[in-house]
Design a protein around this motif. Structure first.
Motif, PDB file in Angstrom:
ATOM      1  N   HIS A   1      -9.705  -5.942   3.348  1.00  0.00           N
ATOM      2  CA  HIS A   1     -10.700  -4.921   3.686  1.00  0.00           C
ATOM      3  C   HIS A   1     -10.088  -3.669   4.321  1.00  0.00           C
TER       4      HIS A   1
ATOM      5  N   GLU B   1       2.143   2.831  -3.227  1.00  0.00           N
ATOM      6  CA  GLU B   1       1.239   3.710  -3.985  1.00  0.00           C
ATOM      7  C   GLU B   1       1.385   5.162  -3.546  1.00  0.00           C
TER       8      GLU B   1
ATOM      9  N   ARG C   1      -7.008  -2.232   3.224  1.00  0.00           N
ATOM     10  CA  ARG C   1      -6.053  -1.545   2.344  1.00  0.00           C
ATOM     11  C   ARG C   1      -6.466  -0.105   2.043  1.00  0.00           C
ATOM     12  N   GLU C   2      -7.723   0.095   1.722  1.00  0.00           N
ATOM     13  CA  GLU C   2      -8.142   1.453   1.338  1.00  0.00           C
ATOM     14  C   GLU C   2      -8.027   2.405   2.544  1.00  0.00           C
ATOM     15  N   HIS C   3      -8.303   1.885   3.749  1.00  0.00           N
ATOM     16  CA  HIS C   3      -8.182   2.734   4.948  1.00  0.00           C
ATOM     17  C   HIS C   3      -6.712   3.035   5.268  1.00  0.00           C
TER      18      HIS C   3
ATOM     19  N   PHE D   1      -4.300   3.258   3.134  1.00  0.00           N
ATOM     20  CA  PHE D   1      -3.906   4.256   2.141  1.00  0.00           C
ATOM     21  C   PHE D   1      -4.428   5.634   2.536  1.00  0.00           C
ATOM     22  N   ASN D   2      -5.699   5.706   2.847  1.00  0.00           N
ATOM     23  CA  ASN D   2      -6.362   6.975   3.117  1.00  0.00           C
ATOM     24  C   ASN D   2      -5.801   7.661   4.362  1.00  0.00           C
TER      25      ASN D   2
ATOM     26  N   VAL E   1       0.841  -1.210   0.000  1.00  0.00           N
ATOM     27  CA  VAL E   1       0.000   0.000   0.000  1.00  0.00           C
ATOM     28  C   VAL E   1       0.875   1.259   0.000  1.00  0.00           C
TER      29      VAL E   1
END
Lengths: 258, 258
Positions: B145, B30, B147-149, B151-152, B27
């Motif tokens: 579930h 990115e 990964r997006e958090h 990153f954010n 992560v």
């Protein structure tokens, strides 16, 4: 009903044979019934480490005369846990004291300190606790000038208690030409080690590193810190808590809209 | 002048081969240029321990493809120190991330957590830092579930920075039937393990002990805690500080007249 003497648990992070813990045991015997549970090896810099991947060993240690003592293979925090939940299952200590550490645990050192982690572990268990440290790294430090303060601070904690979740971090200057000037209740200084590593080679040519550093006090002009106190020949007393929440920043981060 | 990608240091306490750190590396790639310095063995429960009595070893680890990585014989805090003061002497990281830990570091666990000690060590160095943990102890946890958090939250810290002396403690519930309900910025719950020790005998008849315990949440009715958040399928974010001073009790203790 007869008045029962306070039960005082003594531990440290320099190991059960260190000079500092012997002084602490002697002074605590004037205040209550003493039991010692301390590491069987030096645990300096262990912070709040606990032993979870290896079994813990605990052996009786016959080195403090009539005082019941145990040496433990674990960390200072382990010692407090074993004392509270195994050895003293039927009667919780009234006070936990840790030290007297050979070397300061002022400012940032509180985080790395095994001495203070034992006191904070006791605070987690709801037991009033004090970590004592002396700014003297010699093999045989002189503890004679701190005995009366150790007694007095411990007696006050026994009498007044401590707010739940708080343990005291007490630091004494090394014995100097002048007597100590008194006690200052203060805050943890914003100070740290500007660190560097010494790179060396072992006899097989493999690299290894030693941590080193220079102490820098960013609070050098503040008079309400532990660093100021000990630098000016006062005893520093800092109440420490284990709730690490930085409350002042919660709202600010809430506004990020995560 | 060309915009330089952020430099992101990744570490953990489960060791460099754990699944959680691999997700974190992926992560972070990115978001910037990644470098890994992580322990060569599990360091769970090491708290803020540092290695001072033994030399530290540091070896290149060719396990993350093009990402430069080192494995270290020390603790998570040692890894951050070696990265900052030796490997990255010429350019300090813009962000330090630690984890993703296999298991929660909510409430009192923050004190024992090697994951969070790495983040706090970075905060001491003035570097924005985040410790990530997942409430799943299985050998091969599902990190998809979170990964997006991850990153954010990391992107927000890179953009907004963090108040000096603060690191974030982020905890994710294990993947369940329902998607995560969002993020709650909250405080460390007043919760702990009611501990007990299992006493056993080794083949030579010598006693040893295993630490065990039952988790008790004294803040069970509060909705502003990390324990509430993860119990209700939210991501918890707690800003943590390393100034342990219990300011609210300083004046009270001053009145003792020590």
């Amino acid at each position: 009903m007869a008045h029962q003497k306070p039960l005082i648990l003594v531990t440290n992070d320099d190991g059960i044979t260190a000079h500092g813990i012997r002084t602490l045991v002697e002074v605590m015997q004037e205040l209550g019934t003493v039991i010692v549970v301390a590491p069987n090896s030096p645990q300096s810099g262990m912070g709040h480490a606990i032993t979870i991947a290896n079994p813990l060993r605990l052996y009786p240690a016959d080195i403090f005369g009539e005082v019941i003592a145990y040496e433990c293979s674990g960390t200072p925090a382990d010692c407090v846990k074993l004392a509270k939940h195994h050895i003293l299952k039927d009667r919780s200590p009234d006070l936990v004291v840790s030290g007297i550490n050979h070397g300061y645990n002022t400012s940032i050192s509180v985080l790395y300190s095994g001495t203070m982690s034992a006191a904070i572990e006791a605070a987690i268990e709801g037991i009033p606790a004090i970590g004592f440290s002396l700014g003297d790294f010699s093999r045989q430090p002189d503890f004679s000038h701190v005995r009366e303060h150790v007694f007095n601070i411990a007696q006050n904690v026994l009498q007044n208690g401590l707010t739940k979740g708080v343990a005291l971090n007490v630091n004494f200057p090394a014995r100097g030409p002048e007597p100590l000037r008194g006690v200052r209740v203060c805050r943890q200084a914003n100070a740290k080690w500007e660190e560097s590593f010494h790179e060396r080679r072992d006899p097989h040519g493999r690299r290894y590193f030693w941590l080193d550093g220079e102490f820098v006090n960013y609070d050098a002009h503040a008079e309400d810190t532990d660093e100021y106190a000990v630098a000016n020949n006062y005893v520093s007393v800092v109440p420490c808590q284990y709730d690490l929440t930085a409350y002042s920043t919660v709202e600010q981060i809430q506004q990020w809209g995560l």
